[in-house]
Design an enzyme around this catalytic site. Structure first.
Site, PDB file in Angstrom:
ATOM      1  N   CYS A  35      -0.686   3.990  11.097  1.00  0.00           N
ATOM      2  CA  CYS A  35      -0.533   5.296  11.739  1.00  0.00           C
ATOM      3  C   CYS A  35      -1.755   5.585  12.604  1.00  0.00           C
ATOM      4  CB  CYS A  35      -0.314   6.400  10.704  1.00  0.00           C
ATOM      5  SG  CYS A  35      -1.635   6.584   9.489  1.00  0.00           S
ATOM      6  N   GLY A  90       6.730   7.491   0.297  1.00  0.00           N
ATOM      7  CA  GLY A  90       7.823   7.794   1.219  1.00  0.00           C
ATOM      8  C   GLY A  90       8.564   6.554   1.665  1.00  0.00           C
ATOM      9  N   LYS A  91       7.827   5.529   2.072  1.00  0.00           N
ATOM     10  CA  LYS A  91       8.472   4.295   2.523  1.00  0.00           C
ATOM     11  C   LYS A  91       9.045   3.519   1.342  1.00  0.00           C
ATOM     12  CE  LYS A  91       5.313   4.034   6.463  1.00  0.00           C
ATOM     13  NZ  LYS A  91       4.483   5.189   6.030  1.00  0.00           N
ATOM     14  N   CYS A 118       0.882  -1.183   0.000  1.00  0.00           N
ATOM     15  CA  CYS A 118       0.000   0.000   0.000  1.00  0.00           C
ATOM     16  C   CYS A 118       0.906   1.214   0.000  1.00  0.00           C
ATOM     17  CB  CYS A 118      -0.932  -0.017   1.205  1.00  0.00           C
ATOM     18  SG  CYS A 118      -1.898  -1.542   1.363  1.00  0.00           S
ATOM     19  N   ALA A 119       1.461   1.521  -1.154  1.00  0.00           N
ATOM     20  CA  ALA A 119       2.681   2.312  -1.218  1.00  0.00           C
ATOM     21  C   ALA A 119       2.506   3.822  -1.220  1.00  0.00           C
ATOM     22  CB  ALA A 119       3.479   1.909  -2.458  1.00  0.00           C
ATOM     23  N   ALA A 120       1.368   4.330  -1.696  1.00  0.00           N
ATOM     24  CA  ALA A 120       1.233   5.781  -1.838  1.00  0.00           C
ATOM     25  C   ALA A 120       1.353   6.466  -0.474  1.00  0.00           C
ATOM     26  CB  ALA A 120      -0.113   6.110  -2.471  1.00  0.00           C
ATOM     27  N   PRO A 121       1.981   7.657  -0.447  1.00  0.00           N
ATOM     28  CA  PRO A 121       2.511   8.436  -1.565  1.00  0.00           C
ATOM     29  C   PRO A 121       3.950   8.111  -1.962  1.00  0.00           C
ATOM     30  CG  PRO A 121       2.694   9.717   0.432  1.00  0.00           C
ATOM     31  CD  PRO A 121       2.023   8.429   0.826  1.00  0.00           C
TER      32      PRO A 121
END
Length: 522
Positions: free
Chosen positions: A419, A290-291, A285-288
């Site tokens: 988060c 940063g990770k 679940c990559a967006a946006p």
């Protein structure tokens, strides 16, 4: 490097006692000013929640296991502190440095030079302190000064909650975020900026008497007509903040290839995952991005990072971030990660470049930074969700988790993170995963700079110690000011009792709410 870090820390500590008192800056429909607020409580009101949601969270943070550990009084105090701190920004701005492109010290010097050129200074015209982190070799920390005693002006600009949250973390006000301005506002006018706490201000209004929070003063760079009467979409800075309640440098277009704004726990996730050069890694679940880009940077650009997300524009953002940071090992695909597992044992012939869906056991490491209720985000003054909406994420997270386990190679590492601060999305998910997948075992995390897991999900003491939960605590928030926050108490900073480790402990504690679990598949 140690010398300038220590000097910066001492400078920050010696300045912090300057900011002790501030008047309450929240006004209501009666348009009255509340009396001066005891800073031992808060500057902004606690996060606004529906009654059913607040009661649910209260029950969670006073569950039987937790009460057995600390007692009702302490549990209640911590819960009330959490609700208060969520509406305030963390005590530090965290910036991830592109150490795959340049040494950290070089990037730090470049940042200091850039801030000087932008005439960003600190009390008594000193440089902004920029600290390093001994356990995170690609992190720079900049202390946030506040709350500051800023008197509001008569001319009011109202911004949306999301824009207001950004202002509290150092941003200027961009035109799309403005909801209301004075009738005759023109460029050059000095205005006070308020956040629409409950989302009730109508765009284009000439005034607003609802619940709002004062964020500071700025100078208009656009007129009212320029913001609301243009036939085209208006972009750019509309109000430049010059006297904010919380002072932190604005990072808009500051060294974009060398710096990436990222909350400290989000940086910790990448290090906990432990990517190595040459590996194939999935960010589900990559967006946006940063990770995703952090993982690629830690690999030195050697290997392959697959980034998935369901929304096309978000995937474009990931690609832009990867390009800006000069990372060409990132492959981004618009795809639902729940369906990312192929029924075939070999690569999908329809995707010759290795795109989804993937055969089982395709990845050395998997990051599941799951969609969540987001109740750890700071600052956040209002969450309008119902209890049903708040509790709707657990089934989705479990579907994603099942796919993650299938896609992970035997001997591989799975990191699950959120988060949010809820038990159902964090520790309860860990307990479910351990009972559902016997092949998984919890692993120690490195670095471990957050707290242990929260009791309440039936996990053992040893299991809770292996988890990493970042929960904002008042002790850390108060300590970050370097003094007693009671405005009636004398304040002094005894530098003989302060050192860099104390300051960094506060940086580790006064963060957004976040959760990390690390698993090994055997």
């Amino acid at each position: 490097m140690t010398q300038w870090v220590t000097q910066s820390a001492q400078l920050y500590l010696s300045r912090c006692h300057f900011f002790l008192t501030i008047c309450c800056s929240v006004t209501s429909s009666e348009n009255h000013r509340d009396p001066p607020l005891d800073r031992s409580m808060s500057v902004f009101p606690k996060i606004s929640l529906r009654a059913e949601v607040e009661q649910h969270l209260s029950d969670v943070f006073k569950n039987e296991e937790l009460l057995a550990e600390m007692g009702d009084t302490e549990a209640q105090r911590r819960f009330e502190d959490l609700l208060s701190l969520l509406s305030h920004p963390p005590a530090f701005t965290c910036v991830r440095a592109s150490t795959h492109l340049a040494p950290l010290e070089t990037i730090r010097d470049r940042l200091l030079e850039e801030l000087r050129e932008r005439q960003v200074d600190w009390p008594e015209q000193s440089d902004v302190p920029i600290l390093t982190h001994p356990q995170l070799p690609d992190v720079l920390l900049l202390p946030v000064l506040g709350p500051r005693p800023v008197p509001p002006r008569k001319s009011e600009v109202i911004v949306g909650a999301q824009c207001g949250n950004a202002v509290l973390r150092g941003a200027h006000v961009f035109a799309p975020g403005i909801l209301s301005t004075p009738p005759y506002m023109k460029a050059g006018d000095v205005v006070s900026v308020f956040s629409d706490v409950e989302g009730r201000c109508t765009r284009g209004a000439k005034g607003f008497q609802g619940k709002k929070a004062f964020l500071g003063n700025g100078v208009a760079e656009m007129s009212r007509d320029g913001i609301f009467c243009s036939e085209e979409s208006v972009r750019g800075v509309a109000v430049r903040m010059v006297d904010p309640v919380y002072r932190s440098p604005c990072f808009d277009r500051v060294l974009p290839s060398l710096l990436f704004l990222q909350n400290l726990p989000s940086v910790v996730v990448g290090h906990v995952l432990g990517p190595c050069p040459g590996e194939r890694i999935l960010d589900m679940c990559a967006a946006p991005g940063g990770k995703t880009t952090h993982i690629a940077a830690l690999m030195g650009g050697q290997g392959e990072v697959i980034a998935l997300d369901k929304i096309a524009r978000k995937m474009e953002h990931i690609c832009q971030n990867a390009q800006s940071l000069q990372l060409d090992c990132v492959r981004a695909y618009r795809f639902d990660s729940i369906r990312a597992v192929s029924g075939e044992q070999s690569a999908n012939p329809d995707n010759p470049h290795g795109g989804p869906p993937f055969p089982p056991e395709s990845f050395d490491r998997v990051l599941l930074d799951a969609p969540c209720s987001g109740l750890g985000q700071r600052p956040n003054m209002c969450c309008p969700w119902s209890l049903r909406e708040l509790t709707s994420y657990q089934p989705l997270q479990r579907k994603l988790f099942r796919a993650a386990v299938q896609l992970l190679k035997t001997g591989g590492t799975l990191v699950y993170s959120t988060c949010t601060v809820t038990l159902a999305e964090n520790e309860e998910q860990v307990a479910w995963a351990l009972s559902t997948f016997p092949c998984l075992s919890l692993q120690p995390q490195e670095p471990h700079v957050g707290g242990k897991g929260m009791p309440g999900a039936g996990l053992s003491h040893d299991q809770l110690q292996l988890l990493q939960r970042f929960t904002p605590e008042r002790e850390m928030s108060e300590a970050s000011a370097g003094c007693d926050l009671n405005p009636d108490a004398p304040c002094s900073v005894d530098l003989t009792k302060e050192d860099l480790s104390d300051l960094l402990q506060r940086a580790n504690g006064d963060t957004i709410g976040f959760f990390i679990a690390k698993f090994l598949k055997s």
